[in-house]
Design an enzyme around this catalytic site. Structure first.
Site, PDB file in Angstrom:
ATOM      1  N   ARG A 143      -8.646  -4.555  -8.681  1.00  0.00           N
ATOM      2  CA  ARG A 143      -7.767  -3.414  -9.025  1.00  0.00           C
ATOM      3  C   ARG A 143      -8.437  -2.527 -10.093  1.00  0.00           C
ATOM      4  O   ARG A 143      -7.792  -2.098 -11.058  1.00  0.00           O
ATOM      5  CB  ARG A 143      -6.401  -3.882  -9.541  1.00  0.00           C
ATOM      6  CG  ARG A 143      -5.669  -4.850  -8.649  1.00  0.00           C
ATOM      7  CD  ARG A 143      -5.085  -4.198  -7.408  1.00  0.00           C
ATOM      8  NE  ARG A 143      -4.275  -5.147  -6.672  1.00  0.00           N
ATOM      9  CZ  ARG A 143      -4.750  -5.930  -5.706  1.00  0.00           C
ATOM     10  NH1 ARG A 143      -6.019  -5.861  -5.335  1.00  0.00           N
ATOM     11  NH2 ARG A 143      -3.943  -6.771  -5.082  1.00  0.00           N
ATOM     12  N   SER A 182       3.566  -3.315  -8.102  1.00  0.00           N
ATOM     13  CA  SER A 182       3.279  -4.289  -9.157  1.00  0.00           C
ATOM     14  C   SER A 182       3.035  -3.543 -10.466  1.00  0.00           C
ATOM     15  O   SER A 182       2.151  -2.690 -10.529  1.00  0.00           O
ATOM     16  CB  SER A 182       2.029  -5.093  -8.824  1.00  0.00           C
ATOM     17  OG  SER A 182       2.175  -5.698  -7.573  1.00  0.00           O
ATOM     18  N   GLU A 198      -0.860  -2.524 -14.621  1.00  0.00           N
ATOM     19  CA  GLU A 198      -1.647  -1.964 -13.517  1.00  0.00           C
ATOM     20  C   GLU A 198      -1.371  -0.463 -13.387  1.00  0.00           C
ATOM     21  O   GLU A 198      -2.250   0.308 -13.038  1.00  0.00           O
ATOM     22  CB  GLU A 198      -1.277  -2.692 -12.221  1.00  0.00           C
ATOM     23  CG  GLU A 198      -2.139  -2.312 -11.053  1.00  0.00           C
ATOM     24  CD  GLU A 198      -1.787  -3.077  -9.792  1.00  0.00           C
ATOM     25  OE1 GLU A 198      -2.017  -4.290  -9.721  1.00  0.00           O
ATOM     26  OE2 GLU A 198      -1.292  -2.423  -8.850  1.00  0.00           O
TER      27      GLU A 198
HETATM   28  P1  FAD Z   1      -0.857   8.398  -8.140  1.00  0.00           P
HETATM   29  O1  FAD Z   1       0.223   7.520  -8.642  1.00  0.00           O
HETATM   30  O2  FAD Z   1      -0.514   9.794  -7.802  1.00  0.00           O
HETATM   31  O3  FAD Z   1      -2.069   8.388  -9.178  1.00  0.00           O
HETATM   32  C1  FAD Z   1      -2.497   7.193  -9.758  1.00  0.00           C
HETATM   33  C2  FAD Z   1      -3.627   7.517 -10.741  1.00  0.00           C
HETATM   34  O4  FAD Z   1      -4.763   7.977 -10.017  1.00  0.00           O
HETATM   35  C3  FAD Z   1      -3.263   8.662 -11.698  1.00  0.00           C
HETATM   36  O5  FAD Z   1      -3.822   8.401 -12.951  1.00  0.00           O
HETATM   37  C4  FAD Z   1      -3.895   9.886 -11.053  1.00  0.00           C
HETATM   38  O6  FAD Z   1      -4.245  10.889 -11.980  1.00  0.00           O
HETATM   39  C5  FAD Z   1      -5.124   9.288 -10.402  1.00  0.00           C
HETATM   40  N1  FAD Z   1      -5.479  10.008  -9.178  1.00  0.00           N
HETATM   41  C6  FAD Z   1      -4.740  10.089  -8.042  1.00  0.00           C
HETATM   42  N2  FAD Z   1      -5.396  10.796  -7.128  1.00  0.00           N
HETATM   43  C7  FAD Z   1      -6.560  11.187  -7.687  1.00  0.00           C
HETATM   44  C8  FAD Z   1      -7.656  11.961  -7.229  1.00  0.00           C
HETATM   45  N3  FAD Z   1      -7.694  12.498  -6.013  1.00  0.00           N
HETATM   46  N4  FAD Z   1      -8.684  12.169  -8.094  1.00  0.00           N
HETATM   47  C9  FAD Z   1      -8.683  11.640  -9.347  1.00  0.00           C
HETATM   48  N5  FAD Z   1      -7.667  10.906  -9.829  1.00  0.00           N
HETATM   49  C10 FAD Z   1      -6.616  10.684  -8.998  1.00  0.00           C
HETATM   50  N6  FAD Z   1      -1.329  -0.922  -4.838  1.00  0.00           N
HETATM   51  C11 FAD Z   1      -2.190  -1.834  -4.331  1.00  0.00           C
HETATM   52  O7  FAD Z   1      -3.371  -1.872  -4.713  1.00  0.00           O
HETATM   53  N7  FAD Z   1      -1.784  -2.735  -3.384  1.00  0.00           N
HETATM   54  C12 FAD Z   1      -0.531  -2.749  -2.905  1.00  0.00           C
HETATM   55  O8  FAD Z   1      -0.213  -3.560  -2.045  1.00  0.00           O
HETATM   56  C13 FAD Z   1       0.411  -1.814  -3.435  1.00  0.00           C
HETATM   57  N8  FAD Z   1       1.703  -1.819  -3.027  1.00  0.00           N
HETATM   58  C14 FAD Z   1       2.589  -0.945  -3.571  1.00  0.00           C
HETATM   59  C15 FAD Z   1       3.927  -0.986  -3.135  1.00  0.00           C
HETATM   60  C16 FAD Z   1       4.852  -0.106  -3.649  1.00  0.00           C
HETATM   61  C17 FAD Z   1       6.295  -0.175  -3.180  1.00  0.00           C
HETATM   62  C18 FAD Z   1       4.456   0.855  -4.602  1.00  0.00           C
HETATM   63  C19 FAD Z   1       5.442   1.848  -5.128  1.00  0.00           C
HETATM   64  C20 FAD Z   1       3.143   0.906  -5.039  1.00  0.00           C
HETATM   65  C21 FAD Z   1       2.194  -0.006  -4.533  1.00  0.00           C
HETATM   66  N9  FAD Z   1       0.846   0.003  -4.950  1.00  0.00           N
HETATM   67  C22 FAD Z   1      -0.051  -0.893  -4.419  1.00  0.00           C
HETATM   68  C23 FAD Z   1       0.395   0.944  -5.977  1.00  0.00           C
HETATM   69  C24 FAD Z   1       0.005   2.333  -5.409  1.00  0.00           C
HETATM   70  O9  FAD Z   1       0.602   2.559  -4.183  1.00  0.00           O
HETATM   71  C25 FAD Z   1      -1.507   2.501  -5.258  1.00  0.00           C
HETATM   72  O10 FAD Z   1      -2.151   2.306  -6.485  1.00  0.00           O
HETATM   73  C26 FAD Z   1      -1.889   3.875  -4.705  1.00  0.00           C
HETATM   74  O11 FAD Z   1      -3.263   3.921  -4.427  1.00  0.00           O
HETATM   75  C27 FAD Z   1      -1.514   5.028  -5.636  1.00  0.00           C
HETATM   76  O12 FAD Z   1      -1.713   6.242  -4.934  1.00  0.00           O
HETATM   77  P2  FAD Z   1      -1.027   7.591  -5.416  1.00  0.00           P
HETATM   78  O13 FAD Z   1      -1.589   8.693  -4.579  1.00  0.00           O
HETATM   79  O14 FAD Z   1       0.434   7.447  -5.390  1.00  0.00           O
HETATM   80  O15 FAD Z   1      -1.570   7.687  -6.898  1.00  0.00           O
HETATM   81  P1  NAP Z   2       2.738 -13.128  -2.763  1.00  0.00           P
HETATM   82  O1  NAP Z   2       2.378 -13.341  -1.341  1.00  0.00           O
HETATM   83  O2  NAP Z   2       4.091 -13.519  -3.245  1.00  0.00           O
HETATM   84  O3  NAP Z   2       1.632 -13.840  -3.695  1.00  0.00           O
HETATM   85  C1  NAP Z   2       1.700 -13.768  -5.115  1.00  0.00           C
HETATM   86  C2  NAP Z   2       0.321 -13.500  -5.665  1.00  0.00           C
HETATM   87  O4  NAP Z   2      -0.531 -14.585  -5.339  1.00  0.00           O
HETATM   88  C3  NAP Z   2      -0.290 -12.247  -5.091  1.00  0.00           C
HETATM   89  O5  NAP Z   2      -0.217 -11.261  -6.064  1.00  0.00           O
HETATM   90  C4  NAP Z   2      -1.698 -12.641  -4.674  1.00  0.00           C
HETATM   91  O6  NAP Z   2      -2.709 -12.004  -5.424  1.00  0.00           O
HETATM   92  C5  NAP Z   2      -1.774 -14.131  -4.888  1.00  0.00           C
HETATM   93  N1  NAP Z   2      -2.086 -14.755  -3.586  1.00  0.00           N
HETATM   94  C6  NAP Z   2      -1.230 -15.214  -2.653  1.00  0.00           C
HETATM   95  N2  NAP Z   2      -1.916 -15.767  -1.614  1.00  0.00           N
HETATM   96  C7  NAP Z   2      -3.219 -15.637  -1.904  1.00  0.00           C
HETATM   97  C8  NAP Z   2      -4.415 -16.004  -1.246  1.00  0.00           C
HETATM   98  N3  NAP Z   2      -4.412 -16.633  -0.081  1.00  0.00           N
HETATM   99  N4  NAP Z   2      -5.585 -15.686  -1.845  1.00  0.00           N
HETATM  100  C9  NAP Z   2      -5.616 -15.057  -3.025  1.00  0.00           C
HETATM  101  N5  NAP Z   2      -4.516 -14.681  -3.702  1.00  0.00           N
HETATM  102  C10 NAP Z   2      -3.327 -14.966  -3.160  1.00  0.00           C
HETATM  103  O7  NAP Z   2       2.492 -11.590  -3.133  1.00  0.00           O
HETATM  104  P2  NAP Z   2       3.386 -10.310  -2.878  1.00  0.00           P
HETATM  105  O8  NAP Z   2       3.910  -9.831  -4.156  1.00  0.00           O
HETATM  106  O9  NAP Z   2       4.330 -10.539  -1.726  1.00  0.00           O
HETATM  107  O10 NAP Z   2       2.286  -9.260  -2.424  1.00  0.00           O
HETATM  108  C11 NAP Z   2       1.588  -9.438  -1.226  1.00  0.00           C
HETATM  109  C12 NAP Z   2       0.281  -8.659  -1.291  1.00  0.00           C
HETATM  110  O11 NAP Z   2       0.562  -7.270  -1.460  1.00  0.00           O
HETATM  111  C13 NAP Z   2      -0.606  -9.053  -2.469  1.00  0.00           C
HETATM  112  O12 NAP Z   2      -1.942  -9.016  -2.076  1.00  0.00           O
HETATM  113  C14 NAP Z   2      -0.326  -7.986  -3.500  1.00  0.00           C
HETATM  114  O13 NAP Z   2      -1.442  -7.707  -4.334  1.00  0.00           O
HETATM  115  C15 NAP Z   2      -0.004  -6.777  -2.641  1.00  0.00           C
HETATM  116  N6  NAP Z   2       0.951  -5.898  -3.338  1.00  0.00           N
HETATM  117  C16 NAP Z   2       0.464  -5.150  -4.352  1.00  0.00           C
HETATM  118  C17 NAP Z   2       1.300  -4.296  -5.032  1.00  0.00           C
HETATM  119  C18 NAP Z   2       0.753  -3.409  -6.116  1.00  0.00           C
HETATM  120  O14 NAP Z   2       1.452  -2.502  -6.549  1.00  0.00           O
HETATM  121  N7  NAP Z   2      -0.465  -3.627  -6.550  1.00  0.00           N
HETATM  122  C19 NAP Z   2       2.648  -4.225  -4.707  1.00  0.00           C
HETATM  123  C20 NAP Z   2       3.106  -5.045  -3.690  1.00  0.00           C
HETATM  124  C21 NAP Z   2       2.256  -5.886  -3.009  1.00  0.00           C
HETATM  125  P3  NAP Z   2      -3.260 -10.521  -5.110  1.00  0.00           P
HETATM  126  O15 NAP Z   2      -2.245  -9.607  -5.660  1.00  0.00           O
HETATM  127  O16 NAP Z   2      -4.527 -10.512  -5.896  1.00  0.00           O
HETATM  128  O17 NAP Z   2      -3.473 -10.370  -3.656  1.00  0.00           O
END
Ligand code: FAD
Ligand code: NAP
Length: 337
Positions: free
Chosen positions: A163, A237, A333
């Site tokens: 991340r 998250s 994050e």
């Molecule tokens: P924004 O929120 O608009 O921006 C985020 C940051 O990036 C800001 O600081 C902004 O200035 C910068 N930025 C955005 N675009 C640019 C650009 N073009 N150039 C330079 N800087 C920029 N993330 C995960 O990694 N895995 C997941 O599974 C995941 N699940 C999510 C589920 C939900 C329900 C929600 C709400 C979020 C989740 N996220 C997840 C987080 C998020 O969706 C990601 O981080 C996504 O990439 C953010 O994109 P955005 O366009 O909305 O960014």
């Molecule tokens: P989950 O399945 O309940 O698992 C909890 C955590 O354990 C996850 O965050 C994941 O880490 C870790 N995990 C589970 N199984 C794993 C495996 N086989 N190997 C390595 N790590 C493992 O998680 P969840 O909340 O439902 O989310 C599912 C996936 O969606 C995850 O990968 C999570 O990162 C992603 N997600 C991300 C966001 C965001 O905003 N970043 C929001 C929602 C969901 P990792 O997170 O490192 O994968």
């Protein structure tokens, strides 16, 4: 392109926080960027907003906020095994996933339904269900506001981590990512190692999955577990899963034998932040207009009308509780503005 003043950012962030952007514009044409950079009448401070799904707005935003609406997907190269797609940064991430699947291009199917734009994907090296976007990023092109020029970063130069990337550090607030080139696979290398995917495929009766089956499974799991930002404000998250040393893990395991863990390398393990927060009794905890989600303790929600400060305060309480109980300092994050 129309420059607007004093615009509410509430519709532009998934927490639904109501702060005001001093200046705001929606950018649909990349060719206008050099003009914006050179225009001395425009504020020097510039902020990019994509889908607003990874930001916490704690105050009114000074300077110019640019809503990224750059669109376009182009195939630029092909060999026996891969196809290279050059994608404009304002494309919606999930739509790119659907595009790839409809063209039989593999590599991002596990990342279905992640909100936000393509340009933000390299920022935090988005990841889910055992896959990170760095695995398919060939290069990222970004406009530098100070130098007033474009630079293309290859995969290594992006310094992707868990991340994490260079765009969250040295290049934070300094660049506008305009394009990302993805190298997608013609032959899928399916990743079903993440427990929940296998179980969901079984439920769907699928024994020989396609990339579409994987995306469908991910969509089904996500829809059942995660709060929909259209119904309840959140940014996914709120905290990263911490990585701790083996020694600290083994000590903790004595007190908490059921502590889940995933090895990162021979010296460190990742522990799920959601589990730590839940053990502090905070899952479903409410504080005014905000709270910790009842199904996923890693997600902080806005029940309606919360300010960014209120959400920040709750996140401070969560951080403190986890530190007091486990001696682990969580890292946020979301990007805090
Ligand atoms: P924004 O929120 O608009 O921006 C985020 C940051 O990036 C800001 O600081 C902004 O200035 C910068 N930025 C955005 N675009 C640019 C650009 N073009 N150039 C330079 N800087 C920029 N993330 C995960 O990694 N895995 C997941 O599974 C995941 N699940 C999510 C589920 C939900 C329900 C929600 C709400 C979020 C989740 N996220 C997840 C987080 C998020 O969706 C990601 O981080 C996504 O990439 C953010 O994109 P955005 O366009 O909305 O960014
Ligand atoms: P989950 O399945 O309940 O698992 C909890 C955590 O354990 C996850 O965050 C994941 O880490 C870790 N995990 C589970 N199984 C794993 C495996 N086989 N190997 C390595 N790590 C493992 O998680 P969840 O909340 O439902 O989310 C599912 C996936 O969606 C995850 O990968 C999570 O990162 C992603 N997600 C991300 C966001 C965001 O905003 N970043 C929001 C929602 C969901 P990792 O997170 O490192 O994968």
């Amino acid at each position: 392109m129309q420059l607007q003043e004093n615009i509410s950012l509430q519709p532009y962030n998934t927490f639904g926080i109501d702060v005001t952007a001093e200046y705001f514009l929606q950018l649909t044409d990349k060719n206008l960027i050099p003009g914006i950079a050179a225009d001395n009448l425009l504020p020097e401070e510039k902020h990019i907003i994509g889908g607003g799904s990874n930001i916490l707005l704690t105050q009114d935003v000074e300077g110019l906020t640019i809503h990224n609406c750059l669109k376009g997907i182009e195939q630029i190269k092909e060999d026996d095994a891969h196809v290279w797609l050059q994608v404009a940064s304002g494309e919606v991430w999930h739509e790119l996933v659907m595009y790839a699947i409809s063209h039989n291009l593999a590599g991002i199917e596990n990342l279905a339904l992640i909100p936000g734009t393509v340009g933000a994907a390299p920022m935090q090296n988005i990841g889910a269900y055992g896959v990170e976007v760095k695995e398919v990023i060939d290069s990222v092109t970004a406009w530098h506001w100070n130098e007033q020029e474009y630079t293309t970063y290859n995969n290594q130069q992006c310094r992707f981590g868990y991340r994490d990337s260079i765009f969250k550090h040295e290049l934070k607030n300094k660049v506008f990512i305009t394009e990302v080139v993805f190298r997608l696979n013609k032959q899928p290398k399916l990743n079903t190692s993440y427990g929940a995917i296998g179980q969901e495929l079984e439920k769907m009766g699928v024994t020989n999955p396609t990339i579409k089956n994987i995306a469908d499974a991910v969509i089904a799991i996500r829809s059942s577990k995660l709060p929909d930002p259209k119904k309840i404000g959140n940014a996914g998250s709120f905290f990263k899963n911490p990585t701790i040393g083996k020694e600290q893990f083994e000590k903790l395991q004595k007190d908490y034998p059921e502590l889940p863990s995933y090895p990162v390398d021979s010296n460190t393990v990742k522990v799920p932040a959601g589990w730590l927060i839940e053990q502090c009794g905070l899952k479903g905890h409410k504080a005014g207009n905000t709270g910790v989600h009842e199904k996923q303790a890693l997600v902080i929600v806005n029940f309606g009308g919360a300010t960014g400060e209120e959400i920040w305060e709750l996140s401070e309480d969560v951080l403190q509780a986890v530190y007091d109980k486990f001696g682990i300092t969580l890292e946020r994050e979301v990007q805090v503005w």
